[in-house]
Design an enzyme around this catalytic site. Structure first.
Site, PDB file in Angstrom:
ATOM      1  CB  CYS A  72      -0.678  -0.021   1.108  1.00  0.00           C
ATOM      2  SG  CYS A  72      -1.782   1.127   1.393  1.00  0.00           S
ATOM      3  CB  CYS A 185      -3.741   3.805  -5.198  1.00  0.00           C
ATOM      4  SG  CYS A 185      -5.013   2.761  -3.868  1.00  0.00           S
TER       5      CYS A 185
END
Length: 278
Positions: A72, A185
């Site tokens: 992440c 992302c």
């Protein structure tokens, strides 16, 4: 003990684990989606650090990981240094926007970063840009709505619905005259082929999957005799008939029953064993 634990706020980091498994099927892997704290991209720096630190402490207590892949970008740019200091016996692999790769392929020297608010606003991106793309203009687009769509619909929506969902972001970067989009992302990595179709030949799509997976394997192999990952240290994950590890998937919570269906579909598609709540 567990070879690799992958963590993300939801399903975003799945492509990192599935790519690693293809290259090292003998390694045992666990994926943990911290869906109870989704979305990370709308949290403050302090909130991100607090959530990730608590999750990693629980992982260390229960799974004894050799390597944790922080799959992440928001977690990585905000908490990676804290995690390495607090858990010195664990090797951490972070994910950051592929600004260096984007700069290497951009001809117009205008590159787009599609990410969370927390990633787009983090000063670390400016450091990456100044170090690897100083002659480029970096165009940021935070897109929490698209991230939420992918988290809750990526594996159940039709292809037409997925193409419609990414269209606003693609059109934005085309209007900004970019020739490269960075999927900043990890949720977007589940839509790489969707982005590539929507972008066409004039707008290239780049990400960090290959580099992160290669580095993760190098880090584990560095301390392993024979030059390859061990044949799985979690025997409960192993199939007696196949002699290979089952990748496990946990989540920290569900928002509703439709989200449970999303995880069931995901596991069926990628051959993961869903273990429920972590």
């Amino acid at each position: 003990m567990t070879d690799f634990v992958f963590i993300d706020s939801g399903i975003g980091g799945i492509p990192y684990m599935t790519t690693l498994i293809k290259r090292a099927p003998e390694a045992n892997c666990v994926y943990i989606a911290d869906a109870a704290n989704f979305p990370y991209g709308e949290k403050s720096h302090e909130e991100v650090v607090e959530c990730v630190t608590a999750l990693v402490q629980k992982i260390c207590d229960k799974l004894e990981p050799a390597v944790i892949v922080v799959a992440c970008n928001t977690m990585s740019v905000n908490a990676l240094d804290v995690l390495r200091a607090k858990f010195p016996n664990v090797k951490f692999i972070g994910t950051v926007p592929a600004i260096k790769l984007a700069a290497s392929v951009s001809k117009k020297r205008r590159i787009g970063l599609l990410a969370t608010h927390a990633t787009c606003e983090n000063p670390y991106n400016i450091e990456l840009k100044n170090k690897f793309a100083s002659d480029c203009t970096l165009i940021n687009r935070p897109d929490p709505e698209l991230i939420s769509f992918i988290e809750h619909n990526a594996f159940t929506a039709s292809r037409e619905q997925c193409l419609k969902a990414v269209k606003p972001a693609v059109e934005f970067f085309k209007e900004e005259n970019c020739d490269v989009i960075i999927l900043g992302c990890t949720h977007f990595l589940n839509f790489t082929d969707i982005f590539e179709e929507a972008c066409g030949p004039d707008l290239k799509v780049v990400d960090s999957v290959d580099g992160v997976v290669r580095h993760a394997l190098e880090v584990l192999v560095g301390g392993v005799a024979g030059g390859k990952p061990p044949a799985g240290r979690g025997s409960e994950q192993r199939s007696a008939s196949e002699g290979k590890a089952f990748p496990l998937l946990y989540t920290t919570g569900f928002s509703d029953e439709s989200e449970k269906k999303q995880y069931d579909t995901l596991c069926a598609r990628f051959g993961l064993k869903f273990e429920g709540l972590f």
